[in-house]
Design an enzyme around this catalytic site. Structure first.
Site, PDB file in Angstrom:
ATOM      1  N   ARG A 229       0.847  -1.189   0.000  1.00 31.71           N
ATOM      2  CA  ARG A 229       0.000   0.000   0.000  1.00 31.71           C
ATOM      3  C   ARG A 229       0.882   1.238   0.000  1.00 31.71           C
ATOM      4  O   ARG A 229       1.972   1.228   0.586  1.00 31.71           O
ATOM      5  CB  ARG A 229      -0.877   0.030   1.258  1.00 31.71           C
ATOM      6  CG  ARG A 229      -2.060  -0.911   1.205  1.00 31.71           C
ATOM      7  CD  ARG A 229      -3.148  -0.406   0.261  1.00 31.71           C
ATOM      8  NE  ARG A 229      -4.302  -1.296   0.260  1.00 31.71           N
ATOM      9  CZ  ARG A 229      -4.518  -2.278  -0.615  1.00 31.71           C
ATOM     10  NH1 ARG A 229      -3.666  -2.512  -1.595  1.00 31.71           N
ATOM     11  NH2 ARG A 229      -5.603  -3.016  -0.526  1.00 31.71           N
ATOM     12  N   HIS A 277      -1.114   0.821  -9.783  1.00 29.32           N
ATOM     13  CA  HIS A 277      -1.808  -0.183  -8.963  1.00 29.32           C
ATOM     14  C   HIS A 277      -2.370  -1.333  -9.823  1.00 29.32           C
ATOM     15  O   HIS A 277      -3.575  -1.569  -9.868  1.00 29.32           O
ATOM     16  CB  HIS A 277      -2.923   0.475  -8.135  1.00 29.32           C
ATOM     17  CG  HIS A 277      -3.319  -0.329  -6.924  1.00 29.32           C
ATOM     18  ND1 HIS A 277      -3.651   0.241  -5.726  1.00 29.32           N
ATOM     19  CD2 HIS A 277      -3.436  -1.669  -6.717  1.00 29.32           C
ATOM     20  CE1 HIS A 277      -3.960  -0.705  -4.846  1.00 29.32           C
ATOM     21  NE2 HIS A 277      -3.831  -1.869  -5.439  1.00 29.32           N
TER      22      HIS A 277
HETATM   23  C1  GLV Z   1      -5.494  -4.654  -4.113  1.00 30.05           C
HETATM   24  O1  GLV Z   1      -4.775  -3.756  -3.848  1.00 30.05           O
HETATM   25  C2  GLV Z   1      -5.967  -5.626  -3.185  1.00 30.05           C
HETATM   26  O2  GLV Z   1      -5.828  -5.437  -1.969  1.00 30.05           O
HETATM   27  O3  GLV Z   1      -6.498  -6.635  -3.645  1.00 30.05           O
END
Ligand code: GLV
Length: 314
Positions: A229, A277
């Protein structure tokens, strides 16, 4: 009066729900599938399948029995103070682990084989073999977080021939991986690793763990791959660590906030690779296998697998 059909509701900020609807209607015909922001009577919703709902979004669903998170991380959901007090169930792997292992293997090889420098040499039309490539046997990789995803990443790196050190909050055993699980051993993992890969869950304990102090514990000239994260890291500290030579490069997939601001100096830093991401995306059919099994369990009074432990935060 006829009881209204119970509903399985869906909300995702990136998926329209088509695949989910057809599979749920086929496997759980006693339920009606609906989008949570279109459902007429909130009290009919028994199970909510969600990814990134706005804070407070689930509060009016008074008959919910469980919330299923359509990803691996549950950190943003747990921040919602108005979340109904029902079990929260997360996914285990669901197709993400293999994609994330590939992402990490790409990044580690990129750094070990010095592809960044070849990219720069190519831009200058220079034919210059780099002599001192570190041998794979000496290029240790530290994997932080050894859950359903981290353990696959660690194992696959080890299978290719990288020495792998794994670190996690609780003891884990993985074939071919040296594992550690306490604060003292963290320094050893960081100082031995040429690349540190972050796959920890985001909790109060891990937020901003990757800061200046952390970078000082890493070996000089090593690399960071962050696919956990954005909140695990301080962007300011990453930039300073790069500029002061504490680390040589970073491959970053997650940011705080997302999307990364167009003004961020990370974008054009020569030693930073940025992706939006995407290191591992949930594979709907794999996620559905787990969710459907769990709903069937709950419908017969059995607790679901992989309920989030609120004290632990994942
Ligand atoms: C994506 O970031 C997840 O947590 O699946």
């Amino acid at each position: 009066m006829l009881e209204p059909q119970p509903v399985i509701g869906f909300y995702s900020d990136w998926d329209a729900g088509t695949v989910w609807k057809s599979r749920i209607e086929q496997d759980l015909p006693q339920f009606h599938f609906d989008l949570l922001n279109e459902v007429e009577d909130k009290s009919t919703v028994r199970y909510a399948l969600v990814w990134n709902p706005p804070a407070g979004f689930l509060k009016g669903f008074v008959n919910l029995q469980a919330i299923f998170v359509l990803g691996a991380g549950v950190d943003s959901l747990l921040k919602d103070l108005e979340l109904p007090r029902v079990p929260i169930v997360r996914l285990s792997d669901a197709g993400m682990a293999q994609q994330m292992a590939h992402y990490v293997i790409y990044g580690v090889l990129h750094f070990q084989r010095r592809f960044e420098e070849y990219r720069q040499l190519q831009a200058k039309r220079r034919w210059e073999p780099i002599e001192d490539v570190e041998a794979i046997q000496q290029f240790s990789v530290g994997v932080m977080g050894l859950g359903a995803i981290g353990s696959v990443v660690a194992r696959q790196l080890a299978q290719i021939g990288f020495p792998v050190l794994g670190w996690s909050a609780s003891p884990k055993t993985i074939n071919g991986v040296r594992t550690f699980n306490d604060e003292t051993s963290l320094s050893a993992v960081l100082s031995e690793s040429r690349v540190v890969v972050n796959l920890l869950p985001l909790t109060d304990k891990t937020e901003r763990l990757i800061n200046k102090k952390f970078f000082r514990r890493m070996s000089a000239g090593s690399f960071l791959i962050n696919i956990g994260r954005g909140q695990h890291v301080s962007d300011k500290d990453v930039l300073e660590a790069l500029d002061e030579g504490l680390i040589a490069g970073a491959m970053l997939d997650v940011f705080d906030p997302e999307p990364l601001s167009p003004q961020s100096p990370l974008w054009n830093h020569p030693n930073v690779i940025i992706t939006p991401h995407v290191s591992g995306l949930t594979v709907p059919q794999a996620a559905l296998d787990q969710i459907i099994e769990n709903i069937k369990r709950m419908e017969t009074g059995v607790a679901p697998h992989l309920t989030v432990d609120l004290n632990r935060g994942y």
